[in-house]
Design a protein around this motif. Sequence first.
Motif, short mmCIF file in Angstrom:
data_model
loop_
_atom_site.label_atom_id
_atom_site.label_comp_id
_atom_site.label_asym_id
_atom_site.label_seq_id
_atom_site.Cartn_x
_atom_site.Cartn_y
_atom_site.Cartn_z
N ARG A 7 -26.33 -14.35 12.90
CA ARG A 7 -25.13 -13.77 13.51
C ARG A 7 -25.00 -12.29 13.12
N ALA A 8 -25.31 -11.97 11.88
CA ALA A 8 -25.15 -10.60 11.38
C ALA A 8 -26.14 -9.62 12.00
N LYS A 9 -27.20 -10.13 12.63
CA LYS A 9 -28.21 -9.26 13.23
C LYS A 9 -27.78 -8.72 14.60
N ALA A 10 -26.68 -9.22 15.15
CA ALA A 10 -26.24 -8.77 16.48
C ALA A 10 -26.04 -7.27 16.50
N GLY A 11 -26.78 -6.60 17.38
CA GLY A 11 -26.67 -5.16 17.52
C GLY A 11 -27.27 -4.37 16.40
N ALA A 12 -27.86 -5.04 15.41
CA ALA A 12 -28.38 -4.34 14.24
C ALA A 12 -29.91 -4.27 14.23
N GLU A 13 -30.57 -5.40 14.36
CA GLU A 13 -32.03 -5.43 14.39
C GLU A 13 -32.49 -6.59 15.26
N PRO A 14 -33.65 -6.46 15.91
CA PRO A 14 -34.11 -7.50 16.84
C PRO A 14 -34.36 -8.83 16.12
N ILE A 15 -33.98 -9.90 16.80
CA ILE A 15 -34.19 -11.25 16.29
C ILE A 15 -35.45 -11.82 16.94
N THR A 16 -36.33 -12.39 16.13
CA THR A 16 -37.55 -13.02 16.65
C THR A 16 -37.42 -14.53 16.52
N MET A 17 -37.77 -15.22 17.59
CA MET A 17 -37.64 -16.69 17.61
C MET A 17 -38.80 -17.27 18.40
N LEU A 18 -39.41 -18.32 17.87
CA LEU A 18 -40.48 -19.04 18.53
C LEU A 18 -40.25 -20.54 18.38
N GLU A 204 -32.78 -6.20 26.80
CA GLU A 204 -31.56 -5.73 26.16
C GLU A 204 -30.78 -6.80 25.42
N CYS A 205 -31.36 -7.99 25.29
CA CYS A 205 -30.77 -9.00 24.42
C CYS A 205 -30.99 -8.60 22.96
N ASP A 206 -30.29 -9.26 22.06
CA ASP A 206 -30.44 -8.97 20.64
C ASP A 206 -31.74 -9.53 20.07
N GLY A 207 -32.36 -10.46 20.77
CA GLY A 207 -33.61 -11.05 20.30
C GLY A 207 -34.36 -11.69 21.45
N GLN A 208 -35.52 -12.23 21.13
CA GLN A 208 -36.35 -12.88 22.15
C GLN A 208 -36.89 -14.19 21.60
N VAL A 209 -37.09 -15.16 22.51
CA VAL A 209 -37.70 -16.43 22.16
C VAL A 209 -38.72 -16.79 23.23
N LEU A 210 -39.84 -17.37 22.80
CA LEU A 210 -40.85 -17.88 23.72
C LEU A 210 -41.39 -19.20 23.17
N VAL A 211 -42.08 -19.93 24.03
CA VAL A 211 -42.78 -21.15 23.63
C VAL A 211 -44.06 -20.75 22.91
N VAL A 212 -44.26 -21.29 21.72
CA VAL A 212 -45.37 -20.85 20.89
C VAL A 212 -46.72 -21.11 21.55
N ASP A 213 -46.84 -22.18 22.33
CA ASP A 213 -48.12 -22.47 23.00
C ASP A 213 -48.54 -21.34 23.92
N GLU A 214 -47.56 -20.71 24.58
CA GLU A 214 -47.88 -19.60 25.47
C GLU A 214 -48.24 -18.36 24.68
N VAL A 215 -47.55 -18.11 23.59
CA VAL A 215 -47.84 -16.96 22.74
C VAL A 215 -49.25 -17.05 22.17
N LEU A 216 -49.64 -18.25 21.75
CA LEU A 216 -50.96 -18.44 21.15
C LEU A 216 -52.08 -18.50 22.19
N GLY A 217 -51.74 -18.67 23.45
CA GLY A 217 -52.78 -18.88 24.45
C GLY A 217 -53.32 -20.29 24.38
N LEU A 218 -52.47 -21.24 24.03
CA LEU A 218 -52.88 -22.64 23.93
C LEU A 218 -52.63 -23.39 25.23
N SER A 219 -51.62 -22.98 25.97
CA SER A 219 -51.30 -23.64 27.23
C SER A 219 -52.25 -23.17 28.33
#
Length: 268
Positions: A7-18, A204-219
Amino acid sequence: MRAKDIRAKAGAEPITMLTAYDAPTAAVVDEAGIDVILVGDSVGNTQLGHDSTLPVTVDEMASHTAAVARGADDALVVADMPFLSFGVSTEASIENAGRMLKEADADAVKLECGPHTVELTEQLTDLGIPTMAHLGLTPQRENETGLFRQGTDAEGAREILDLARAHEDAGAFSLVLEHVPANLASEVTDELAIPTIGIGAGPECDGQVLVVDEVLGLSEGTAPFSKAWGDVRGEMQRAVEGYREDVESGEFPGEDHSHYEDELEDVY
């Protein structure tokens, strides 16, 4: 990492989520410094062979969440609440969400949201269950809406913005925006004090999320809004083909992979 840290990261630093669905993958994601690991109900598509997320059960989510929690030390572990695990009754919704924290060691849960989840979000947060909201494309409603970009007209955009505000007021610590126009995501981000985490929702969102299989090139492929940073599927194919070839040729196992016991020589 705790919900309050995200919550504290809003507008402060990008949030990474997988996403992650097992302990070894969670360990890799965690060691890479990712902030949030989502144990997505996308496990149905990526790991369990289903065509959608709808068949995924509470037991399956609890099992995969527990595995991820065992593999991650620092990242916030968020358990996706699967189809019909919430919204049917308040008692069952709270019990199922609480189980993810009590039994599976999750740090928070995520709900695919609508008007019906505002009160539930407030009840969960009041009970000490940190809740991540999810608006835009919600795959659990694919039979109703299809898997298409949401919020593309004025009415749909207003509904998403209104629901975003309502879930923030109800206590959600963050909001996933999936497959919505980037300018709508930007407006929602500006309107909220809690962080937005986009997937197919622009930069322009505070963070990004993706499916890890796509990030890894597994799918086998990636969504139009996703990207592969590796070729794990190709590496796996090359390794398996190499194994088959070495077994068929007799090269494996060789002397280095075999053990002989001298005392057994006299037996034969």
